[in-house]
Design a protein around this motif. Structure first.
Motif, PDB file in Angstrom:
ATOM      1  N   PRO A  74       0.824  -1.198   0.000  1.00 38.17           N
ATOM      2  CA  PRO A  74       0.000   0.000   0.000  1.00 38.17           C
ATOM      3  C   PRO A  74       0.860   1.249   0.000  1.00 38.17           C
ATOM      4  CG  PRO A  74       0.016  -1.014   2.170  1.00 38.17           C
ATOM      5  CD  PRO A  74       0.715  -1.966   1.252  1.00 38.17           C
ATOM      6  N   SER A 109     -16.594  -4.744   1.200  1.00 36.36           N
ATOM      7  CA  SER A 109     -15.711  -4.275   2.263  1.00 36.36           C
ATOM      8  C   SER A 109     -14.306  -4.812   1.994  1.00 36.36           C
ATOM      9  CB  SER A 109     -16.198  -4.755   3.633  1.00 36.36           C
ATOM     10  OG  SER A 109     -17.508  -4.306   3.894  1.00 36.36           O
ATOM     11  N   GLY A 148      -4.401   1.934   2.250  1.00 33.37           N
ATOM     12  CA  GLY A 148      -3.986   1.293   3.489  1.00 33.37           C
ATOM     13  C   GLY A 148      -5.088   1.185   4.520  1.00 33.37           C
ATOM     14  N   HIS A 149      -6.234   1.787   4.258  1.00 34.10           N
ATOM     15  CA  HIS A 149      -7.336   1.759   5.212  1.00 34.10           C
ATOM     16  C   HIS A 149      -8.400   0.750   4.816  1.00 34.10           C
ATOM     17  CE1 HIS A 149      -6.615   5.229   7.972  1.00 34.10           C
ATOM     18  NE2 HIS A 149      -5.739   5.495   7.010  1.00 34.10           N
ATOM     19  N   GLN A 150      -9.113   0.266   5.830  1.00 37.54           N
ATOM     20  CA  GLN A 150     -10.249  -0.614   5.591  1.00 37.54           C
ATOM     21  C   GLN A 150     -11.491   0.220   5.362  1.00 37.54           C
ATOM     22  OE1 GLN A 150     -10.481  -3.211   8.958  1.00 37.54           O
ATOM     23  NE2 GLN A 150      -8.682  -4.411   8.376  1.00 37.54           N
ATOM     24  N   SER A 200      -5.902  -0.583  -1.561  1.00 38.53           N
ATOM     25  CA  SER A 200      -4.498  -0.844  -1.875  1.00 38.53           C
ATOM     26  C   SER A 200      -4.130  -0.195  -3.200  1.00 38.53           C
ATOM     27  CB  SER A 200      -4.233  -2.354  -1.967  1.00 38.53           C
ATOM     28  OG  SER A 200      -4.507  -2.986  -0.739  1.00 38.53           O
ATOM     29  N   THR A 252      -9.670  -3.699   2.092  1.00 39.07           N
ATOM     30  CA  THR A 252      -8.577  -2.757   2.315  1.00 39.07           C
ATOM     31  C   THR A 252      -8.238  -2.059   1.000  1.00 39.07           C
ATOM     32  OG1 THR A 252      -7.656  -4.146   4.077  1.00 39.07           O
ATOM     33  CG2 THR A 252      -6.182  -2.528   3.059  1.00 39.07           C
ATOM     34  N   LEU A 259      -9.447  -2.882  -4.138  1.00 38.51           N
ATOM     35  CA  LEU A 259      -9.875  -3.365  -2.832  1.00 38.51           C
ATOM     36  C   LEU A 259      -9.357  -4.789  -2.676  1.00 38.51           C
ATOM     37  CD1 LEU A 259     -13.559  -2.068  -2.579  1.00 38.51           C
ATOM     38  CD2 LEU A 259     -11.508  -1.121  -1.514  1.00 38.51           C
ATOM     39  N   LYS A 277      -8.315  -8.182   0.210  1.00 44.62           N
ATOM     40  CA  LYS A 277      -8.844  -8.848   1.417  1.00 44.62           C
ATOM     41  C   LYS A 277     -10.331  -8.564   1.553  1.00 44.62           C
ATOM     42  CE  LYS A 277      -4.362  -8.334   3.712  1.00 44.62           C
ATOM     43  NZ  LYS A 277      -3.619  -7.748   4.867  1.00 44.62           N
ATOM     44  N   PRO A 323      -8.176   3.220  11.395  1.00 45.74           N
ATOM     45  CA  PRO A 323      -7.607   1.882  11.210  1.00 45.74           C
ATOM     46  C   PRO A 323      -7.938   0.971  12.390  1.00 45.74           C
ATOM     47  CG  PRO A 323      -6.013   3.564  10.596  1.00 45.74           C
ATOM     48  CD  PRO A 323      -7.169   4.277  11.224  1.00 45.74           C
TER      49      PRO A 323
END
Length: 609
Positions: free
Chosen positions: A9, A111, A52-54, A115, A113, A132, A134, A28
């Motif tokens: 990321p 939903s 880098g954020h969900q 990247s 992470t 996106l 994961k 986070p």
């Protein structure tokens, strides 16, 4: 698309912090976000402000599915756009090697992470793809209409190609201006459905099942329907690569040539690829309309004309199929009209890519000359010098080199001992006449400029009693250069430094010959791996000692190679002042066609010494 095993990321900037503060993004490690949409994730630069954020429950409609390879996943697009042309409404949801359980038309909540993925790695200099990873998702409903595809056409693709910035030249931090720059337009559409209507083909189908079309069919058009790369400022922003998401059993990928068309709509999400940049992942493919492009045939030389050709035969070895040797022979005999002298590039040793101590190429050249004779051509003789093992670059073990074929019924050759892999050839006076210290001989072969690169081979032939010098070349490749679509603008051409040094060596050698014989008849030919407008060609012709003949052709014919949809010139034939009346032709038989014997077109000139 390459495997996504090295996803890193990008750094999270102030925009992400602002989004958290505004309640649009969960901090986070925490859950929940208020009405976050795809355009918030994409942002108005090349890097997501949320990298880098969900993120949770991002709404959208599935527009396409990649159900093969190690980079499977699906594209999802928001049907409620924000109206900002700089913020994409589409995004790719990466699912590794597993086929996702969705289908086009599904309305989903995703939903995952955020990247940034750099195809080929960040060091390659390309653009990143916001994804996106994961990811988990739920299907809300199915059978929904797909969002309308954005039309790629002259009115939507800006004439300027890329913004520039000072310092590190990285344009990632710049706000996208899709109305001003072609690269910004494509980036603003990343992940979104796009469409070309009646698309003109400017790059033939490759063995990887890809082709190139243009959204601007009149942009620097060649005489045969391609797009000409004519300067560093003419990148041709209309070019787009097309691959297919349609199963080949359902719709075989079309085998197209330059000048053909894909009639009707070619549509799908816009992606970014390591090998070619912005790529339309087609869920719809237009119908193939043949333009009837034909392979060219040059005229035969007259009795008092000496014909000289250059041809990159693309890693030729005895291991190649009989079909390749037959195609090359047909090119020599039919399309090139059996030239008197041929400078060959990429001739491999007698066992090709087997990486051992073998460096001889006699078996390779015998197989080629036998095939030419069988095709009705002359019984060519050959001259070349074996390189040192693994010192000339190219395919490991192949020991590629340049070599001469010549027709002894038309041309004579006086062998002068002394030429080997490491001994430089020099122009000398012998018995009152100018000649070479060795024939053939390599030009300054131990100069560091030739490290991991082919050494030029100089030879003195005699035609109708007159000496003619021919220098065969194959300069170092463009490997390591940043692409035109790089995130660094202007892109770095790191390989150029070596070619400039190589050109300087040949230029200096030329001047030493002309100092002894100002009227020397010299042809410098081969794959120089650079353009007519490049600094390397400027250095090679410095002082007016050589004229690059491609510049004498009509502009729309100044090419012999096609790369990423750009028709361009890498192979050259140059002549000394005493050969100012050369008749020159690039013979288009390969580069524009899906069915190729080589990726280069041969060239031929005819002179009256």
């Amino acid at each position: 698309m390459p495997a996504h095993s090295h996803r890193r990321p990008a750094a999270v900037g102030a925009a992400a912090a602002a989004a958290i503060a505004a309640g649009l993004l969960a901090a986070p490690g925490t859950a929940g976000a208020a009405e976050l949409r795809i355009h918030d994730i994409q942002g108005d630069t090349r890097i997501s402000p949320l990298a880098g954020h969900q993120v949770t429950e991002i709404p959208g409609t599935v527009t396409a599915l990649r159900a093969f390879g190690s980079a499977r996943g699906f594209w999802v697009q928001d049907t409620a756009p924000d109206g900002d042309p700089a913020t994409s409404e589409g995004i790719f949801v990466f699912n590794g090697s597993r086929t996702p359980d969705v289908k086009p038309g599904d309305s989903v909540l995703v939903s995952g992470t955020v990247s940034e993925y750099y195809p080929g790695g960040s060091a390659a200099g390309g653009q990143s793809v916001t994804e996106l990873t994961k990811a988990t998702w739920s299907v809300v409903s199915s059978g929904n209409p797909l969002p309308a595809a954005f039309p790629l056409k002259p009115s939507t693709i800006p004439g300027r190609y890329a913004p520039e910035t000072g310092g590190d030249r990285n344009i990632e931090r710049l706000a996208l201006r899709p109305g001003s720059y072609a690269l910004d337009r494509y980036e603003s559409l990343e992940g979104m459905r796009t469409r070309l209507q009646d698309a003109n083909v400017v790059g033939a189908t490759t063995k990887y099942n890809e082709l190139w079309v243009t959204a601007e069919p009149h942009e620097n058009r060649t005489s045969r329907g391609g797009t000409l790369y004519r300067s560093y400022g003419d990148q041709n922003g209309g070019r787009v690569k097309v691959v297919s998401l349609i199963p080949f059993a359902e719709r075989p990928f079309p085998e197209v040539n330059v000048g053909d068309r894909l009639t009707g709509a070619t549509a799908g999400p816009l992606d970014y690829d390591r090998f070619g940049g912005y790529t339309l992942q087609a869920t719809e493919l237009g119908e193939h309309e043949h333009n009837g492009l034909e392979r060219e045939t040059t005229r035969r030389q007259s009795a008092d004309e000496l014909s000289i050709a250059t041809y990159n035969v693309e890693n030729l070895s005895p291991k190649d199929s009989a079909a390749k040797f037959a195609r090359l022979s047909e090119a020599v005999v039919t399309h090139l009209a059996s030239p008197d002298i041929i400078a060959l590039e990429e001739v491999q040793d007698d066992n090709g890519s087997t990486n051992d101590a073998v460096v001889s190429a006699d078996a390779t050249l015998k197989k080629l000359t036998d095939a030419i004779s069988a095709a009705g051509g002359p019984s060519y003789a050959w001259r070349q010098i074996d390189p040192e093992d693994d010192r000339d670059g190219g395919q490991p073990g192949g020991n590629i080199r340049v070599a001469f074929l010549y027709n002894p019924e038309r041309v004579s050759f006086e062998d002068v001992a002394g030429g080997d892999a490491t001994t430089p050839v020099t122009p000398v006076k012998r018995d009152g006449a100018v000649t070479l210290s060795a024939n053939p001989g390599r030009i300054d072969p131990q100069n560091p400029a030739w490290e991991d690169s082919r050494k030029p081979l100089a030879a003195r032939f005699t035609f109708r009693g007159e000496p003619v010098y021919v220098v065969a070349n194959h300069f170092n490749s463009k490997g390591g250069d940043q692409g035109l679509d790089s995130r660094f603008q202007p892109p770095t051409r790191s390989s150029e430094t070596q070619r400039i040094a190589q050109a300087a060596i040949v230029n200096t050698w030329m001047k030493s010959l002309l100092d002894l014989d100002p009227k020397a008849r010299v042809v410098v030919a081969g794959d120089l791996n650079d353009y007519a407008f490049s600094p390397a060609l400027d250095r090679l012709t410095d002082g007016g000692v050589l004229t690059d003949l491609v510049s004498r052709l009509p502009r729309g014919e100044q090419y012999g190679y096609v790369y990423n949809g750009n028709s361009q010139v890498l192979d050259h034939m140059l002549t000394s002042r005493s050969l100012s009346r050369a008749d020159y032709d690039v013979v288009h038989i390969n580069a524009e066609f899906a069915d190729q014997a080589s990726d280069h077109d041969p060239q031929v000139l005819r002179i009256r010494p």
